[in-house]
Every structure is written in structure tokens, then in C-alpha cells.
Design a protein around this motif. Structure first.
Motif, short mmCIF file in Angstrom:
data_model
loop_
_atom_site.label_atom_id
_atom_site.label_comp_id
_atom_site.label_asym_id
_atom_site.label_seq_id
_atom_site.Cartn_x
_atom_site.Cartn_y
_atom_site.Cartn_z
N LEU A 227 -8.21 -11.12 10.23
CA LEU A 227 -8.78 -9.81 9.90
C LEU A 227 -7.72 -8.74 9.68
CD1 LEU A 227 -11.73 -9.76 12.47
CD2 LEU A 227 -11.83 -10.35 10.05
N GLU A 228 -6.49 -9.15 9.37
CA GLU A 228 -5.44 -8.15 9.16
C GLU A 228 -5.36 -7.73 7.68
OE1 GLU A 228 -4.02 -6.18 10.94
OE2 GLU A 228 -4.14 -7.00 12.95
N ALA A 229 -4.30 -6.99 7.34
CA ALA A 229 -4.21 -6.31 6.04
C ALA A 229 -4.30 -7.29 4.88
CB ALA A 229 -2.90 -5.53 5.96
N HIS A 230 -5.07 -6.89 3.88
CA HIS A 230 -5.21 -7.65 2.65
C HIS A 230 -4.29 -7.10 1.56
CE1 HIS A 230 -9.24 -10.05 3.02
NE2 HIS A 230 -8.30 -10.47 3.83
N PHE A 231 -4.37 -5.83 1.29
CA PHE A 231 -3.53 -5.22 0.27
C PHE A 231 -2.10 -5.00 0.80
CE2 PHE A 231 -7.80 -3.89 -0.99
CZ PHE A 231 -7.78 -4.09 -2.37
N THR A 232 -1.16 -5.01 -0.10
CA THR A 232 0.19 -4.59 0.28
C THR A 232 0.21 -3.07 0.43
OG1 THR A 232 0.96 -4.23 -1.99
CG2 THR A 232 1.14 -6.48 -1.10
N ASP A 233 1.25 -2.56 1.07
CA ASP A 233 1.38 -1.11 1.22
C ASP A 233 1.40 -0.42 -0.14
OD1 ASP A 233 1.43 -1.44 3.94
OD2 ASP A 233 3.60 -1.13 4.16
N ASP A 234 2.14 -0.99 -1.08
CA ASP A 234 2.23 -0.37 -2.40
C ASP A 234 0.88 -0.39 -3.12
OD1 ASP A 234 4.90 0.16 -2.07
OD2 ASP A 234 5.60 -1.59 -3.19
N GLU A 235 0.12 -1.45 -2.95
CA GLU A 235 -1.21 -1.52 -3.59
C GLU A 235 -2.14 -0.46 -3.00
OE1 GLU A 235 -1.41 -6.30 -4.72
OE2 GLU A 235 -2.07 -5.60 -2.74
N MET A 236 -2.16 -0.34 -1.68
CA MET A 236 -3.04 0.65 -1.05
C MET A 236 -2.61 2.07 -1.41
SD MET A 236 -4.64 -0.46 2.59
CE MET A 236 -3.19 -1.02 3.47
N LYS A 237 -1.33 2.30 -1.45
CA LYS A 237 -0.86 3.65 -1.81
C LYS A 237 -1.25 3.98 -3.24
CE LYS A 237 1.70 7.20 -0.36
NZ LYS A 237 1.58 8.13 -1.48
N ALA A 238 -1.17 3.01 -4.14
CA ALA A 238 -1.57 3.23 -5.52
C ALA A 238 -3.06 3.55 -5.63
CB ALA A 238 -1.23 2.01 -6.37
N ILE A 239 -3.87 2.85 -4.85
CA ILE A 239 -5.31 3.09 -4.85
C ILE A 239 -5.62 4.51 -4.36
CG2 ILE A 239 -7.46 2.49 -3.66
CD1 ILE A 239 -6.48 -0.45 -3.75
N VAL A 240 -5.04 4.87 -3.23
CA VAL A 240 -5.32 6.18 -2.64
C VAL A 240 -4.81 7.32 -3.52
CG1 VAL A 240 -4.87 7.68 -0.66
CG2 VAL A 240 -5.40 5.26 -0.29
N ASP A 241 -3.59 7.20 -3.98
CA ASP A 241 -3.02 8.27 -4.82
C ASP A 241 -3.83 8.45 -6.09
OD1 ASP A 241 -1.08 8.64 -2.93
OD2 ASP A 241 0.55 7.73 -4.10
N THR A 242 -4.23 7.36 -6.73
CA THR A 242 -5.02 7.46 -7.96
C THR A 242 -6.37 8.08 -7.67
OG1 THR A 242 -3.93 5.48 -8.83
CG2 THR A 242 -5.96 6.16 -9.91
N ALA A 243 -7.01 7.65 -6.59
CA ALA A 243 -8.32 8.21 -6.24
C ALA A 243 -8.23 9.70 -5.97
CB ALA A 243 -8.87 7.48 -5.01
N HIS A 244 -7.25 10.11 -5.20
CA HIS A 244 -7.12 11.53 -4.85
C HIS A 244 -6.82 12.39 -6.07
CE1 HIS A 244 -6.36 10.72 -0.27
NE2 HIS A 244 -7.59 10.47 -0.64
#
Length: 428
Positions: A227-244
Motif C-alpha cells: 500500500l505504499e507510493a505508486h507515483f514517483t515524486d516527479d510524477e506527483m509533483k507534475a500532477i499537482v502543479d498542473t492541476a493548481h
């Protein structure tokens, strides 16, 4: 087959019985008024609603009001408080382990199920919901419009539509032959920062109000892995930054502590579930203002179905493994100062039982007042709608519910709501 026809006709009834548009003026006589969770009931009052919004609040017994064409609503023996907000629902799904049904049920079926559940949810007192992951494209976007226009009886809907997931992870289609998995795929899986950013833009283009990601593995997916992290840090940061950048907030399904920490560090706005949260992850959430949505009813609901052949052996094993932690993790988060708001994961359990979450939250340390605030003012703030919903105040949407007694004394009173108004429309 009879069961499916019953559901179908119930959904059609919900479509046809949503009721007319809100009356231009409504005068509501209230026995006891609770304007928000931080106040105390103030006794008799009159609420005047115009075109779906609260126009005036008069304290004390109702006096003569010169509105000859107004609709009069007598709740003089009830406590009236703001409509409740559930930040984690799945209106287009009902509980069960029959994940394979996605291979045979058409999109129209899920639309009818969603309409049925919208009405049930509103009648339970929840006048606004965040829907985090629909079964097929455009189901909740269409339902959002239908409830707003009064075509279907239901709550205000804020939807993420489809969930963004890693390939083969929680939120992706699995459990079938590879060719079937491909056909049933949502089109919202991604690998690498660029592709993940593209999926956010696709969701925005297709009408999502926010972004939902599966930041870690899940309990109800068919994979037996952790149940640990699926996305890499760079992938999650890209998702959040784009969404915001697009003005969209991000909700992250997350169970494992390091996955929670990584999602919070990337800037997600809410953590959904948060089961294995530890102090290190909690500190990152606090530092970034990340809100926990604990969904305690989800754990209760799935545990009730153990040993009945509902879930596969892989899923049953994961449910049993998480059971003890589910009874204490929110209490730890509360003691560590993590902000908490109300969400249930309705759809994993039967829709309409949403208010059962209150007693579970109180059982892990919240006061009655704090629990109610988490589903009103606190939840409204998560939605960036704190100037529209979550309180009874002039200029706010006429989202109101009525109950017997004072929920500040007994929060379980909210499990039986007697009357509901959404946007000035009474939900019969």
C-alpha cells in the motif's frame, strides 16, 4: 434480474420526481436554529429563502411577513442546521466485490445507479458531495448538471470524474485478460511527469472540478502487493502543479505512511483514507496544510461483508490486515494536529448511511461539535466554497436539514434526517 429492474425503476422515479424548480420565495418556520457548528441552537426563527438563497433570518417566533405568494414550510418542532457535506463519495457505484461487472454493464446502467444514489444521499441530509471516481466517462458530470438544474433530485456535486492512476496500480482496470483490461481501461493511467501532466489537462478538458489520484496501492483492488507510493515524486509533483495552474485541487487516495508523506510533500490538498499515517507523514501534512479525509465508514462497511463471498481472497486478506489500524489512525492524526474533514467513501458501503461517520469520528476523539464542523464549515473550506455553503447565513445557498433534538448533544441524531432542502428545493 428482478433486483436490477427494481433499481432501474427506482432510478427512473428519482429522475421524474425531482420536483419543480425552487419557489421564488419560501418562508421556513424553525423551532430551533443552529446556524453553524461553533454556535449553539438559538431557539425559534424564520428563514426567508429567495430564488434558492437565504435572503433573511429573523430571530424569535415568526411574525407577520407580507409575502402572499410565498411557500410556507413549518418546521417549528424541528432543529434546523446547515446541509451536510461528504467529501468522498462514489455515486455511480454500489457496494460489492463484483469488479468483473465492468465488462458487461453499459454506461447507461451506471448513470441510472448514480441518479438513484444522488437522491438517497440528499435524503440522508448531504446537500453537497465530492464524487471521487466514477465508473464511466461523463456520468457524474451529467449528474452534476442534472441536480443543479433540478432535473434529478440530489445534492450539489463536485466531481473528479475519472481517477488518474499508474499503469497496473490501484485505479487501473485489472483482473481480466490483457486484451479485456485494455478495452475497459479508463484512459487516465500515466507513466512519467509529461504524460501524467497530460492526463490532468485531459480531465480538466472533460469537465472535472478537481483531480483524484491513487497515490498508493488500495485495499479493494485485485493486486496483492503493498500500500505504499505508486507515483514517483516527479510524477506527483507534475500532477499537482498542473492541476493548481488550472485552478483544480487534488485529492490523493493514500494508505501507506511514505506514500502519504510523498503526496503531501508534492502539494496535494487532501489525503483520502490515510490508514497507516505516522508522525513523520503527519508533520508533512501539517506543514503543507494537507487535510485528512478519514473515510471511517468505508472500513466499517467492507468489514461487515467479510466471509460472505463478496470479495476475492486477495481483497479479504487486505481488509483483515487493515482492520485494527482503521479503528485508531484518525485519533492519532487528531492528536498530532492534522486538519480533518468529513468524507465517507459511500459506494464502498450502502449509500444513505453516510452520517454513520459522525459516531466513528467521535469514537476516535473528536467532539460532537468538531465532527459536525468537519462536515459543514470545514468541508466547505476544502471545497473553497466557505462563502456559499456550510453555514446558515444571508446570501448562502439554501441548503438546510431538519432533525429532532440537538445534534451537539447527540451526533447520532444526524443519522435520521427528517427534511432536506438543496438550493431551495425540498427533496421529497
Amino acid at each position: 434480474m428482478t433486483r436490477y429492474f427494481t433499481i432501474l425503476f427506482s432510478a427512473l422515479a428519482a429522475l421524474l420526481m425531482a420536483g419543480p424548480a425552487a419557489a421564488q420565495v419560501q418562508i421556513i418556520q424553525v423551532g430551533n436554529l443552529l446556524t453553524d457548528a461553533m454556535s449553539d441552537p438559538s431557539g425559534p426563527a424564520t428563514i426567508i429563502v429567495r430564488d434558492g438563497k437565504i435572503a433573511e433570518i429573523r430571530r424569535g417566533p415568526a411574525s407577520a411577513i407580507n409575502e402572499p405568494d410565498a411557500q410556507l414550510i413549518d418546521l417549528s418542532d424541528k432543529t434546523v442546521l446547515p446541509g451536510l457535506i461528504d467529501l468522498h463519495t462514489h455515486l455511480s457505484g454500489d457496494p460489492g466485490g463484483d469488479y468483473w461487472r465492468a465488462a458487461i454493464d453499459p454506461p447507461e446502467w451506471y448513470t441510472l445507479i448514480a441518479a438513484k444514489n444522488a437522491r438517497i444521499t440528499a435524503r440522508a441530509g448531504f446537500t453537497t458531495v465530492r464524487d471521487l471516481g466514477s465508473r464511466t466517462d461523463q456520468v457524474t458530470q451529467s449528474l452534476r448538471r442534472a441536480t443543479a438544474d433540478g432535473v434529478v433530485a440530489g445534492p450539489r456535486i463536485v466531481t473528479s470524474a475519472r481517477t488518474i492512476a499508474i499503469v497496473g496500480g490501484h485505479g487501473d482496470t485489472s483482473g481480466f485478460r490483457e486484451d479485456v483490461n485494455h478495452v475497459l481501461g479508463s484512459g487516465y493511467t500515466c507513466t512519467g511527469p509529461v504524460e501524467c501532466s497530460q492526463k490532468v489537462r485531459k480531465a480538466s478538458k472533460n469537465g472535472a472540478d478537481l483531480i483524484k489520484i491513487t497515490a498508493t496501492g488500495g485495499v479493494l483492488s485485485q493486486q496483492g502487493r503493498g500500500l505504499e507510493a505508486h507515483f514517483t515524486d516527479d510524477e506527483m509533483k507534475a500532477i499537482v502543479d498542473t492541476a493548481h495552474v488550472l485552478g483544480l485541487r487534488v485529492a490523493a487516495h493514500a494508505h501507506g505512511a511514505r506514500g502519504i508523506e510523498a503526496a503531501a510533500r508534492a502539494g496535494v490538498d487532501t489525503i483520502e483514507h490515510g490508514t497507516y499515517l505516522d508522525k513523520q507523514a503527519a508533520d508533512v501534512m501539517k506543514a503543507n496544510g494537507t487535510v485528512l479525509i478519514p473515510t471511517l465508514m468505508a472500513f466499517k462497511g467492507i468489514s461487515e461483508r467479510l466471509g460472505q463471498g463478496v470479495y476475492t481472497p486477495v481483497v479479504e486478506e487486505k481488509i483483515r490486515a487493515v482492520a485494527d489500524t482503521a479503528k485508531v489512525f484518525m485519533g492519532r492524526a487528531y492528536r498530532w494536529g492534522v486538519p480533518i474533514a468529513f468524507g465517507t467513501d459511500a459506494g464502498v458501503f450502502t449509500h444513505g448511511r453516510n452520517a454513520g461517520e459522525f459516531a466513528l469520528m467521535v469514537g476516535q476523539g473528536l467532539s460532537n461539535r468538531e465532527a459536525i464542523a468537519s462536515a459543514t464549515t470545514g468541508a466547505a473550506k476544502v471545497l473553497n466554497m466557505e462563502n456559499q455553503i456550510g453555514r446558515i447565513a444571508v446570501g448562502f445557498s439554501a441548503d438546510l436539514i431538519a432533525v429532532d433534538g440537538n445534534p451537539l448533544d447527540n451526533v447520532q441524531i444526524l443519522e435520521k434526517v427528517d427534511w432536506v432542502m438543496v438550493r431551495g428545493r425540498v427533496i421529497d
